[in-house]
Design a protein around this motif. Structure first.
Motif, mmCIF file in Angstrom:
data_model
loop_
_atom_site.group_PDB
_atom_site.id
_atom_site.type_symbol
_atom_site.label_atom_id
_atom_site.label_comp_id
_atom_site.label_asym_id
_atom_site.label_seq_id
_atom_site.Cartn_x
_atom_site.Cartn_y
_atom_site.Cartn_z
ATOM 1 N N LEU A 183 -32.700 115.354 28.491
ATOM 2 C CA LEU A 183 -32.536 116.222 27.597
ATOM 3 C C LEU A 183 -31.041 116.246 27.349
ATOM 4 C CD1 LEU A 183 -35.124 119.257 27.746
ATOM 5 C CD2 LEU A 183 -35.009 117.539 25.902
ATOM 6 N N LEU A 184 -30.254 116.275 28.525
ATOM 7 C CA LEU A 184 -28.820 116.423 28.502
ATOM 8 C C LEU A 184 -28.177 115.139 27.998
ATOM 9 C CD1 LEU A 184 -28.290 118.239 31.649
ATOM 10 C CD2 LEU A 184 -28.051 119.395 29.335
ATOM 11 N N SER A 185 -29.038 114.261 27.921
ATOM 12 C CA SER A 185 -28.166 112.744 27.572
ATOM 13 C C SER A 185 -28.135 112.670 26.175
ATOM 14 C CB SER A 185 -28.954 111.496 28.180
ATOM 15 O OG SER A 185 -29.180 111.698 29.762
ATOM 16 N N SER A 186 -27.144 111.714 25.675
ATOM 17 C CA SER A 186 -26.974 111.371 24.348
ATOM 18 C C SER A 186 -28.277 110.660 24.014
ATOM 19 C CB SER A 186 -25.852 110.519 24.225
ATOM 20 O OG SER A 186 -25.857 109.883 22.868
ATOM 21 N N PRO A 187 -28.867 111.093 22.611
ATOM 22 C CA PRO A 187 -29.843 110.314 21.949
ATOM 23 C C PRO A 187 -29.471 108.868 21.182
ATOM 24 C CG PRO A 187 -29.316 111.893 20.674
ATOM 25 C CD PRO A 187 -28.466 111.841 21.528
ATOM 26 N N HIS A 188 -28.326 108.568 21.414
ATOM 27 C CA HIS A 188 -27.569 107.347 20.605
ATOM 28 C C HIS A 188 -27.305 106.488 21.787
ATOM 29 C CE1 HIS A 188 -26.792 110.381 17.358
ATOM 30 N NE2 HIS A 188 -27.914 109.674 16.939
ATOM 31 N N HIS A 189 -27.833 106.632 23.032
ATOM 32 C CA HIS A 189 -27.226 105.571 24.085
ATOM 33 C C HIS A 189 -28.349 105.425 25.070
ATOM 34 C CE1 HIS A 189 -25.447 104.038 28.077
ATOM 35 N NE2 HIS A 189 -24.751 103.533 27.218
ATOM 36 N N PRO A 190 -28.891 104.596 25.397
ATOM 37 C CA PRO A 190 -30.002 104.135 26.297
ATOM 38 C C PRO A 190 -30.183 105.293 27.471
ATOM 39 C CG PRO A 190 -29.053 102.156 25.684
ATOM 40 C CD PRO A 190 -28.209 103.066 25.087
ATOM 41 N N GLY A 243 -18.340 115.390 24.726
ATOM 42 C CA GLY A 243 -19.347 114.516 24.236
ATOM 43 C C GLY A 243 -19.813 114.566 22.940
ATOM 44 N N ALA A 244 -19.491 113.815 22.000
ATOM 45 C CA ALA A 244 -20.054 113.712 20.773
ATOM 46 C C ALA A 244 -21.567 114.183 20.402
ATOM 47 C CB ALA A 244 -19.510 112.513 20.013
ATOM 48 N N ASP A 245 -22.351 114.002 21.527
ATOM 49 C CA ASP A 245 -23.624 114.284 21.422
ATOM 50 C C ASP A 245 -24.044 115.220 22.376
ATOM 51 O OD1 ASP A 245 -23.770 112.189 19.374
ATOM 52 O OD2 ASP A 245 -24.347 110.612 20.673
ATOM 53 N N ASP A 246 -23.211 116.225 22.934
ATOM 54 C CA ASP A 246 -23.773 116.913 23.730
ATOM 55 C C ASP A 246 -24.636 118.074 23.411
ATOM 56 O OD1 ASP A 246 -23.648 119.238 25.489
ATOM 57 O OD2 ASP A 246 -21.467 118.670 26.245
ATOM 58 N N VAL A 267 -10.062 115.018 23.736
ATOM 59 C CA VAL A 267 -10.606 114.082 23.350
ATOM 60 C C VAL A 267 -12.262 114.160 23.427
ATOM 61 C CG1 VAL A 267 -9.007 112.359 24.064
ATOM 62 C CG2 VAL A 267 -10.898 112.668 25.463
ATOM 63 N N VAL A 268 -12.880 113.336 22.350
ATOM 64 C CA VAL A 268 -14.492 113.334 22.387
ATOM 65 C C VAL A 268 -14.927 111.841 22.434
ATOM 66 C CG1 VAL A 268 -16.248 113.851 20.655
ATOM 67 C CG2 VAL A 268 -14.262 115.408 20.775
ATOM 68 N N TYR A 269 -15.672 111.767 23.326
ATOM 69 C CA TYR A 269 -16.333 110.498 23.702
ATOM 70 C C TYR A 269 -17.629 110.377 22.922
ATOM 71 C CZ TYR A 269 -13.228 109.770 27.601
ATOM 72 O OH TYR A 269 -12.055 109.803 28.249
ATOM 73 N N PRO A 270 -17.583 109.119 22.009
ATOM 74 C CA PRO A 270 -18.856 108.713 21.367
ATOM 75 C C PRO A 270 -20.170 108.441 22.493
ATOM 76 C CG PRO A 270 -17.369 107.030 21.355
ATOM 77 C CD PRO A 270 -16.641 108.105 22.026
ATOM 78 N N ARG A 271 -21.219 108.733 21.813
ATOM 79 C CA ARG A 271 -22.552 108.411 22.775
ATOM 80 C C ARG A 271 -22.524 109.060 24.024
ATOM 81 N NH1 ARG A 271 -22.930 103.076 23.867
ATOM 82 N NH2 ARG A 271 -20.683 102.845 23.683
ATOM 83 N N MET A 272 -22.036 110.107 24.194
ATOM 84 C CA MET A 272 -22.027 110.935 25.492
ATOM 85 C C MET A 272 -22.791 112.573 25.360
ATOM 86 S SD MET A 272 -18.824 112.171 27.864
ATOM 87 C CE MET A 272 -18.739 113.799 28.643
ATOM 88 N N GLY A 273 -23.648 112.915 25.918
ATOM 89 C CA GLY A 273 -24.095 114.157 26.102
ATOM 90 C C GLY A 273 -23.543 114.970 26.962
#
Length: 301
Positions: A183-190, A243-246, A267-273
């Motif tokens: 649930l805490l992970s990015s949906p845009h990264h495996p 993270g952009a996907d937090d 900074v905001v990291y893409p594909r990071m929750g």
């Protein structure tokens, strides 16, 4: 890694280190209800390879550190919104725990990196004990203090946590942790299933999760007192990572935090929750090394 123990009064704090003792001291402060093993080994090794002597530790009430109990159970939403009626300990106590680990290592000062709730603890340390902080890196956090922080929380994730149900067995407890990480992970990264399963097994074997810890640490982390209102006094170089996907903290929390700290960079990291996936380790380690002034020569020592 061999666990060592620091002491803050009667509280025992388990910690372990990575890298050469002569490296730049770096203290990693974990977030709400998570053990130090949630700082990925790979990230710790990456930081050590860049010249840091890295220490991670179990906050009080987690992992192999001293655990507490509550006089009576409280609704977690009440704790989040209003605080605990009878706090077992305070945010200042948790700040002192980090300093106790530094003392055990012989560090007069160190670079601090806090994740989630650890963000507030790292910032409070920089306010209350500026002479002991070289730089600050915050990850997955935002402005310290209950009122400031709550406006950046995504409350929609909490019902999803509540729907995680598994049998009251060791396997059920491990699967609950895996589902929480998912649930805490990015949906845009495996989803890093292998790491999630491994860290859940290690965490459960070290100390099964106690939901009441969430209440106690929430109450402590959201009530850092005057330190939360004094972020403008921080003089240590500060890097703010979100993270952009937090799914828990709005990425804009980082920008808001940066506005409160002179010279801070967000900074905001893409594909990071709300977790530290492998694809950000190199970028994050490089950024922290650059902020600390470490060079290629430091890596070769």
């Amino acid at each position: 890694m061999t666990n060592k123990t620091a002491h803050n009064g009667d509280v025992q704090l388990a910690y372990e280190t990575f890298g050469a003792p002569g490296g730049e001291p770096l203290l990693l402060i974990m977030g709400l209800d998570f053990q130090m093993v949630y700082w990925p080994d790979g990230l710790c090794h990456a930081l050590a390879a860049r010249g840091f002597h890295v220490a991670r530790f179990d906050n009080r009430d987690a992992g192999l550190s001293t655990h507490f109990s509550s006089p009576e159970p409280e609704n977690p939403f009440r704790v989040l919104l209003r605080g605990s009626r009878k706090p077992a300990y305070t945010g200042a106590d948790m700040v002192a725990d980090g300093l106790a680990v530094m003392d055990a290592l012989g560090w007069n000062s160190a670079h601090l990196c806090g994740a989630s709730m650890g963000t507030g603890l790292a910032l409070a340390t920089a306010v209350l004990h500026p002479q002991r902080v070289r730089t600050v890196t915050t990850v997955m956090g935002g402005p310290a203090g209950k009122i400031n922080m709550l406006r950046y929380v995504k409350f929609g994730v909490f019902p999803r946590f509540a729907r995680i149900k598994h049998p009251d067995t060791d396997e059920g407890a491990i699967q609950t942790l895996v589902d929480m990480i998912r649930l805490l992970s990015s949906p845009h990264h495996p989803f890093e299933q292998e790491w999630a399963r491994s860290v859940a097994e290690v965490s459960h074997a070290r100390a099964p999760r106690d939901p009441s810890t969430t209440q106690r640490q929430t109450a402590a982390g959201l009530n850092l007192g005057a330190a939360a209102r004094r972020l403008g006094e921080i003089t240590a170089p500060t890097l703010i990572i979100n993270g952009a996907d937090d799914p828990l903290i709005r990425p804009s929390a980082g920008t808001a935090l940066a506005r409160r700290i002179p010279g801070a960079r967000s900074v905001v990291y893409p594909r990071m929750g709300h977790i530290l996936p492998e694809h950000v380790w190199t970028t994050m380690a490089d950024a922290m090394a650059a902020q600390a002034g470490l060079t290629a020569d430091d890596r070769s020592r």
